[in-house]
Scaffold this active site. Sequence first.
Site, PDB file in Angstrom:
ATOM      1  N   LYS A 112       0.742  -1.044   0.055  1.00  0.00           N
ATOM      2  CA  LYS A 112      -0.018  -0.112  -0.040  1.00  0.00           C
ATOM      3  C   LYS A 112       0.789   1.300   0.284  1.00  0.00           C
ATOM      4  O   LYS A 112       0.539   2.272  -0.403  1.00  0.00           O
ATOM      5  CB  LYS A 112      -0.870  -0.134   1.143  1.00  0.00           C
ATOM      6  CG  LYS A 112      -2.122  -1.056   1.178  1.00  0.00           C
ATOM      7  CD  LYS A 112      -3.147  -0.841   2.207  1.00  0.00           C
ATOM      8  CE  LYS A 112      -4.422  -1.977   1.499  1.00  0.00           C
ATOM      9  NZ  LYS A 112      -5.131  -2.044   2.431  1.00  0.00           N
ATOM     10  N   LYS A 195      -6.258 -11.555  -6.474  1.00  0.00           N
ATOM     11  CA  LYS A 195      -7.373 -12.297  -5.612  1.00  0.00           C
ATOM     12  C   LYS A 195      -8.623 -11.590  -6.246  1.00  0.00           C
ATOM     13  O   LYS A 195      -8.760 -10.310  -6.430  1.00  0.00           O
ATOM     14  CB  LYS A 195      -6.884 -12.064  -4.240  1.00  0.00           C
ATOM     15  CG  LYS A 195      -7.967 -12.296  -3.249  1.00  0.00           C
ATOM     16  CD  LYS A 195      -7.463 -12.207  -1.755  1.00  0.00           C
ATOM     17  CE  LYS A 195      -8.485 -12.085  -0.675  1.00  0.00           C
ATOM     18  NZ  LYS A 195      -7.806 -11.837   0.479  1.00  0.00           N
ATOM     19  N   LYS A 198     -13.074  -7.248  -2.902  1.00  0.00           N
ATOM     20  CA  LYS A 198     -14.077  -6.325  -2.908  1.00  0.00           C
ATOM     21  C   LYS A 198     -13.927  -4.934  -3.442  1.00  0.00           C
ATOM     22  O   LYS A 198     -14.778  -4.241  -3.854  1.00  0.00           O
ATOM     23  CB  LYS A 198     -14.569  -5.945  -1.306  1.00  0.00           C
ATOM     24  CG  LYS A 198     -14.965  -7.052  -0.722  1.00  0.00           C
ATOM     25  CD  LYS A 198     -15.181  -6.515   0.811  1.00  0.00           C
ATOM     26  CE  LYS A 198     -14.796  -7.416   2.014  1.00  0.00           C
ATOM     27  NZ  LYS A 198     -13.369  -7.332   2.215  1.00  0.00           N
TER      28      LYS A 198
END
Length: 328
Positions: A112, A195, A198
Amino acid sequence: MQKRVISGIQPSGELTLGNYLGALRRWVSMQDHYENYFCIVDLHAITEPQDPQELRRRVRDIAAFYLAAGLDTRRSVIFIQSHIRAHSELGWILNCMTPMGWLERMTQFKDKAAKGGRERISVGVFDYPVLMAADILIYQAHLVPVGDDQRQHVELTRDIAIRFNNRFGETFTIPEAFIGDTGARIMSLADPTQKMSKSTEDPNGTITLLDPPDLVRRKIMRAKTDSGSEACFDPTRPGITNLLEIYSTLTGLSRSQTEDHFAGHGYGDVKRELADLVIAALEPLQREHHRYIDDLAALDHELQSGSDRATAIAERTLRDVQEKVGVR
Ligand code: TRP
């Protein structure tokens, strides 16, 4: 005595088929064998910007999916992380005992920081694993069912717990990550090397639990596949492998049984059959979810009683820690 289990999902986007197969369905199957704590980690979600209304809606939405998937409040404590203040309070104390260097080594933080830049990402992103450690340690959990991407965070939790116990005496149970073999890693349909997430940028790669049948079918039919045409598990062909993985997770067939089932069939057949299967699996889930969302008062009542039960356990650990550290 049954072992204690804790896990949670971030309300940072709509729940996906990956959440269902990798987390919810697995938790439901564990439910009878453990003492279970399942939460919705809203304090983790706000480490990145969230719209307040959306966040509130999603938290309930996810709670409804927990129940719709078959988590049962008689056997599992279901609650919202932020309702239990002790998580944050323990988190602070653990912050004071956790070396910066340990957090700087976390791959999720490094990713990140590399993407967002250290000037833009919050201290919350950096400190995320310590709050997660508090979530786990406050319930004296033995097992933490999570995806492989969370293994490092559970390791850190163990290190924090061991360090605290060494310094202040036996306080925390040392937890273990409980990583499933199948369905632990459902990949994006658009980019099967990533992956299914969401918060992914490409919505075509993600099947959400609220997607209507026609949309599910469209996404699966358009899923990225590889060169070649034979339906088999093959790490050099992540697209078809992912579709077969979803198929075998949903049917309970082994990998070789799945390959046998599709022997002589091409990618198109796999996709058609998989679409039918996913649609059939989502139908009862969506129906039940609707039922819970239609009665928000009842849902809130369930969440309130979950909070009460969680608070009782969490306060006990917090008090012990406060006394040991000398802030009580
Ligand atoms: N970090 C976890 C994830 O993204 C979510 C999480 C927060 C969690 N606290 C937890 C999982 C405690 C298990 C136990 O998946």
